[in-house]
Design a protein around this motif. Structure first.
Motif, PDB file in Angstrom:
ATOM      1  N   ALA A  29       0.881  -1.102  -0.081  1.00  0.00           N
ATOM      2  CA  ALA A  29      -0.005   0.208   0.031  1.00  0.00           C
ATOM      3  C   ALA A  29       0.737   1.161  -0.060  1.00  0.00           C
ATOM      4  CB  ALA A  29      -0.942  -0.154   1.162  1.00  0.00           C
ATOM      5  N   TRP A  30       1.928   1.104   0.734  1.00  0.00           N
ATOM      6  CA  TRP A  30       2.770   2.496   0.810  1.00  0.00           C
ATOM      7  C   TRP A  30       3.409   2.682  -0.649  1.00  0.00           C
ATOM      8  CZ3 TRP A  30       3.788   4.577   5.900  1.00  0.00           C
ATOM      9  CH2 TRP A  30       4.694   5.662   5.901  1.00  0.00           C
ATOM     10  N   ARG A  31       3.951   1.622  -1.246  1.00  0.00           N
ATOM     11  CA  ARG A  31       4.559   1.699  -2.458  1.00  0.00           C
ATOM     12  C   ARG A  31       3.822   2.212  -3.557  1.00  0.00           C
ATOM     13  NH1 ARG A  31       6.951  -3.535  -1.051  1.00  0.00           N
ATOM     14  NH2 ARG A  31       9.069  -3.262  -0.392  1.00  0.00           N
ATOM     15  N   SER A  32       2.434   1.804  -3.451  1.00  0.00           N
ATOM     16  CA  SER A  32       1.341   2.391  -4.221  1.00  0.00           C
ATOM     17  C   SER A  32       1.088   3.747  -4.020  1.00  0.00           C
ATOM     18  CB  SER A  32       0.016   1.503  -4.348  1.00  0.00           C
ATOM     19  OG  SER A  32       0.460   0.112  -4.599  1.00  0.00           O
ATOM     20  N   THR A  33       0.968   4.041  -2.971  1.00  0.00           N
ATOM     21  CA  THR A  33       0.623   5.494  -2.703  1.00  0.00           C
ATOM     22  C   THR A  33       1.754   6.562  -2.876  1.00  0.00           C
ATOM     23  OG1 THR A  33      -0.913   4.682  -0.894  1.00  0.00           O
ATOM     24  CG2 THR A  33      -0.446   7.056  -0.739  1.00  0.00           C
ATOM     25  N   ALA A  34       2.998   6.334  -2.385  1.00  0.00           N
ATOM     26  CA  ALA A  34       4.251   7.012  -2.233  1.00  0.00           C
ATOM     27  C   ALA A  34       5.407   6.297  -3.148  1.00  0.00           C
ATOM     28  CB  ALA A  34       4.579   7.339  -1.083  1.00  0.00           C
ATOM     29  N   PRO A  35       5.285   6.048  -4.514  1.00  0.00           N
ATOM     30  CA  PRO A  35       6.296   5.234  -5.163  1.00  0.00           C
ATOM     31  C   PRO A  35       7.587   5.730  -5.329  1.00  0.00           C
ATOM     32  CG  PRO A  35       4.678   6.253  -6.840  1.00  0.00           C
ATOM     33  CD  PRO A  35       4.255   6.600  -5.187  1.00  0.00           C
ATOM     34  N   GLN A  36       7.614   7.212  -4.838  1.00  0.00           N
ATOM     35  CA  GLN A  36       9.073   7.601  -4.665  1.00  0.00           C
ATOM     36  C   GLN A  36       9.799   7.174  -3.299  1.00  0.00           C
ATOM     37  OE1 GLN A  36       6.241   9.244  -3.940  1.00  0.00           O
ATOM     38  NE2 GLN A  36       6.562  10.569  -2.103  1.00  0.00           N
ATOM     39  N   ASP A  37       9.037   6.883  -2.266  1.00  0.00           N
ATOM     40  CA  ASP A  37       9.678   6.329  -1.270  1.00  0.00           C
ATOM     41  C   ASP A  37      10.445   4.936  -1.430  1.00  0.00           C
ATOM     42  OD1 ASP A  37       8.744   8.665  -0.021  1.00  0.00           O
ATOM     43  OD2 ASP A  37       7.033   7.739   1.293  1.00  0.00           O
ATOM     44  N   GLU A  38      11.351   4.614  -0.512  1.00  0.00           N
ATOM     45  CA  GLU A  38      12.198   3.574  -0.531  1.00  0.00           C
ATOM     46  C   GLU A  38      11.627   2.653   1.001  1.00  0.00           C
ATOM     47  OE1 GLU A  38      16.641   2.337   0.848  1.00  0.00           O
ATOM     48  OE2 GLU A  38      16.420   3.740  -0.219  1.00  0.00           O
ATOM     49  N   VAL A  39      10.993   1.434   0.610  1.00  0.00           N
ATOM     50  CA  VAL A  39      10.399   0.563   1.398  1.00  0.00           C
ATOM     51  C   VAL A  39      10.900  -0.668   1.673  1.00  0.00           C
ATOM     52  CG1 VAL A  39       8.180  -0.331   2.390  1.00  0.00           C
ATOM     53  CG2 VAL A  39       8.032   1.638   0.814  1.00  0.00           C
ATOM     54  N   THR A  40      11.395  -0.902   2.901  1.00  0.00           N
ATOM     55  CA  THR A  40      11.980  -2.195   3.048  1.00  0.00           C
ATOM     56  C   THR A  40      11.141  -2.935   4.121  1.00  0.00           C
ATOM     57  OG1 THR A  40      14.123  -1.069   2.991  1.00  0.00           O
ATOM     58  CG2 THR A  40      13.898  -3.149   4.289  1.00  0.00           C
ATOM     59  N   GLU A  41      10.879  -4.175   3.894  1.00  0.00           N
ATOM     60  CA  GLU A  41      10.063  -5.042   4.851  1.00  0.00           C
ATOM     61  C   GLU A  41      10.981  -6.006   5.733  1.00  0.00           C
ATOM     62  OE1 GLU A  41       7.259  -7.363   2.650  1.00  0.00           O
ATOM     63  OE2 GLU A  41       7.433  -6.044   1.049  1.00  0.00           O
ATOM     64  N   CYS A  42      10.338  -5.861   7.184  1.00  0.00           N
ATOM     65  CA  CYS A  42      11.284  -6.615   8.077  1.00  0.00           C
ATOM     66  C   CYS A  42      10.112  -7.194   9.044  1.00  0.00           C
ATOM     67  CB  CYS A  42      12.285  -5.938   8.668  1.00  0.00           C
ATOM     68  SG  CYS A  42      13.347  -6.622  10.104  1.00  0.00           S
ATOM     69  N   PRO A  43       9.737  -8.473   8.670  1.00  0.00           N
ATOM     70  CA  PRO A  43       8.611  -8.952   9.704  1.00  0.00           C
ATOM     71  C   PRO A  43       9.255  -9.422  10.984  1.00  0.00           C
ATOM     72  CG  PRO A  43       8.504 -10.106   7.472  1.00  0.00           C
ATOM     73  CD  PRO A  43       9.915  -9.162   7.551  1.00  0.00           C
ATOM     74  N   LEU A  44       8.733  -9.062  12.068  1.00  0.00           N
ATOM     75  CA  LEU A  44       9.063  -9.319  13.302  1.00  0.00           C
ATOM     76  C   LEU A  44       8.323 -10.313  14.325  1.00  0.00           C
ATOM     77  CD1 LEU A  44      10.402  -6.085  14.632  1.00  0.00           C
ATOM     78  CD2 LEU A  44      11.857  -7.758  13.553  1.00  0.00           C
ATOM     79  N   SER A  45       8.487 -10.761  15.294  1.00  0.00           N
ATOM     80  CA  SER A  45       7.952 -11.765  16.189  1.00  0.00           C
ATOM     81  C   SER A  45       8.360 -11.433  17.646  1.00  0.00           C
ATOM     82  CB  SER A  45       8.115 -13.365  16.089  1.00  0.00           C
ATOM     83  OG  SER A  45       7.730 -13.979  17.126  1.00  0.00           O
ATOM     84  N   ASP A  46       7.317 -11.684  18.673  1.00  0.00           N
ATOM     85  CA  ASP A  46       7.943 -11.438  19.893  1.00  0.00           C
ATOM     86  C   ASP A  46       8.110 -12.609  20.685  1.00  0.00           C
ATOM     87  OD1 ASP A  46       5.172 -12.563  20.329  1.00  0.00           O
ATOM     88  OD2 ASP A  46       4.327 -10.449  20.812  1.00  0.00           O
ATOM     89  N   GLY A  47       7.989 -13.785  20.144  1.00  0.00           N
ATOM     90  CA  GLY A  47       8.218 -15.228  20.675  1.00  0.00           C
ATOM     91  C   GLY A  47       6.907 -16.049  20.410  1.00  0.00           C
ATOM     92  N   GLY A  48       6.032 -15.346  20.055  1.00  0.00           N
ATOM     93  CA  GLY A  48       4.596 -15.915  19.816  1.00  0.00           C
ATOM     94  C   GLY A  48       4.482 -16.490  18.523  1.00  0.00           C
ATOM     95  N   PRO A  49       3.348 -16.478  17.904  1.00  0.00           N
ATOM     96  CA  PRO A  49       3.037 -17.311  16.440  1.00  0.00           C
ATOM     97  C   PRO A  49       3.867 -16.408  15.353  1.00  0.00           C
ATOM     98  CG  PRO A  49       0.973 -16.709  17.528  1.00  0.00           C
ATOM     99  CD  PRO A  49       1.827 -16.102  18.514  1.00  0.00           C
ATOM    100  N   GLY A  50       4.572 -17.207  14.754  1.00  0.00           N
ATOM    101  CA  GLY A  50       5.428 -16.529  13.505  1.00  0.00           C
ATOM    102  C   GLY A  50       6.994 -16.614  13.939  1.00  0.00           C
ATOM    103  N   PHE A  51       6.990 -16.932  15.075  1.00  0.00           N
ATOM    104  CA  PHE A  51       8.645 -16.970  15.778  1.00  0.00           C
ATOM    105  C   PHE A  51       9.459 -17.701  14.830  1.00  0.00           C
ATOM    106  CE2 PHE A  51      11.861 -18.851  18.669  1.00  0.00           C
ATOM    107  CZ  PHE A  51      12.369 -17.703  19.256  1.00  0.00           C
ATOM    108  N   VAL A  52       9.099 -19.088  14.592  1.00  0.00           N
ATOM    109  CA  VAL A  52      10.156 -19.720  13.724  1.00  0.00           C
ATOM    110  C   VAL A  52      10.276 -18.935  12.037  1.00  0.00           C
ATOM    111  CG1 VAL A  52      10.267 -22.080  12.344  1.00  0.00           C
ATOM    112  CG2 VAL A  52      10.031 -21.952  14.882  1.00  0.00           C
ATOM    113  N   ALA A  53       9.032 -18.788  11.692  1.00  0.00           N
ATOM    114  CA  ALA A  53       9.079 -18.288  10.342  1.00  0.00           C
ATOM    115  C   ALA A  53       9.747 -17.054  10.232  1.00  0.00           C
ATOM    116  CB  ALA A  53       7.501 -18.086   9.809  1.00  0.00           C
TER     117      ALA A  53
END
Length: 396
Positions: A29-53
């Motif tokens: 959504a951010w890239r579509s709205t502001a294509p001039q911006d540089e967007v980096t993805e970094c999914p996180l976890s607190d130890g709960g669901p998604g920790f291993v992924a």
């Protein structure tokens, strides 16, 4: 004109979106709205669901498939991650709330046995260091069931069956039921056991496992009070059974508090229905899960290279300020003078609390019951729509 450098670093949104899915929705959504911006993805976890992924995406390694026991005694598939001699285990894969049908959610009866089986599988694979992520559980048994599951899987004469009957039965635990607990602790002596907890709450008290979290797992107020008493009884019985193994070392300058008080009051002891406490009985070292994951993925360096960081989770409330991803992201971003923006399904924290946590702004996907219901029906689309509006505010 140069765009804004944006780091998208959310946790999962409950059972609606994984951290990766949430990051993808916000970033798209951010890239579509502001294509001039540089967007980096970094999914996180607190130890709960998604920790291993999250750790697998960052560290690589091998995913090992196993079958364990769900909180209601049904076999369920799970995986743990092997990286060298370290195994990463996600307790939610064995005892997570989504594994229990709504009509069966009763934390007086659900067992954490499967989490112990996961740890045993990691041991059997030859791991010398095991990191267990805690969070999102359907259980409230102080880790008693996990002790049983671990002992059985290792072929030990461990704690008795009463400990595998849910938190409601722990009020009648006797020393006989805890026979073998010392042997189980000794079996793990040569293994480094680290527990990454999703919250920093103690086992007992107003913000402990029972009072703070049992209601969202299906407990009535009366059951939550019963669970509080049962966990208190279990804690005293377990530390008494271990005796000298868990007593403070006064010669080393430890405070003259009892072993029970020290272990129950430790930050994270109440995580995953008290599983943090149960693993601490075995000598585990408890650390904040959000800190552990942030260090593992190199979050500090990423934040320093961006102009704004966007984080989020399904429900931003008082728990979010007790060891969750958003508060950890904000703390690290503040050190680099980078503003933190929270986008969450719901925001139930006031402006003063947000400011104290170092959060610059927070935006809710749903601001009314109807909007929340609509967001749950189409989580990715609703999150993307809100992220697009946030991008228009924060982009140049």
């Amino acid at each position: 004109m140069h765009g804004v450098r944006v780091l998208i670093a959310p946790d999962s949104f409950g059972s609606s979106l994984t951290a990766d899915e949430a990051a993808r929705a916000i970033a798209g959504a951010w890239r579509s709205t502001a294509p001039q911006d540089e967007v980096t993805e970094c999914p996180l976890s607190d130890g709960g669901p998604g920790f291993v992924a999250v750790l697998h995406a960052s560290l690589g390694g091998e995913l090992v498939a196993v079958t364990v026991t769900s909180p209601v005694g049904v076999p369920v598939p799970a995986v743990f991650l092997r990286v060298g001699t370290t195994a990463y285990v996600e307790s939610a894969q064995a005892i997570g709330l989504p594994l229990v049908p709504a009509e069966l959610r009763d934390p007086t009866r659900t067992s954490s046995r499967g989490a112990g089986e996961l740890v045993a599988a990691a041991l059997d694979s030859g791991a010398r260091r095991i990191v267990v992520g805690l969070g999102g559980s359907a259980t409230n048994d102080g880790g008693a069931g996990a002790l049983v599951g671990l002992a059985r899987a290792l072929g030990l004469d461990g704690p008795g069956d009463l400990l595998d009957s849910g938190g409601g039965s722990l009020g009648s635990v006797t020393p006989h039921d805890l026979a073998g607990l010392r042997d189980l602790r000794d079996r793990l002596r040569e293994v480094e056991l680290v527990v990454a907890t999703d919250v920093d709450v103690p086992l007992l008290g107003l913000h402990g496992a029972s009072a703070g979290f049992a209601p969202q797992k299906g407990a009535t107020p009366e059951q939550a009070q019963d669970l509080e008493r049962a966990l208190g009884h279990f804690a005293h019985a377990a530390t008494a059974a271990l005796g000298d193994a868990v007593r403070p070392d006064l010669l080393a300058g430890a405070r003259t508090t009892s072993a029970t008080s020290r272990l129950t009051a430790g930050p994270g002891a109440g995580a995953a229905g008290g599983l943090g406490f149960g693993l601490a009985l075995l000598g585990a070292r408890l650390v904040p899960g959000s800190v552990f994951v942030a260090d593992a993925v190199g979050l500090d360096a990423l934040i320093a290279d961006h102009d704004v960081v966007v984080t989020g989770e399904g429900r931003f409330d008082w728990q979010s300020l007790h060891g969750k991803v958003a508060s950890e992201v904000a703390s690290r971003a503040l050190a680099h003078a980078v503003p933190t923006v929270v986008v969450a399904g719901e925001v139930l924290v006031g402006r003063r609390e947000l400011s104290a946590a170092g959060i610059t702004a927070a935006y809710a996907v749903g601001e009314s019951p109807e909007q929340v219901a609509a967001a749950l029906a189409a989580p990715a689309e609703s999150l993307a729509a809100r992220a697009a509006r946030v991008a228009r505010t924060w982009s140049r």
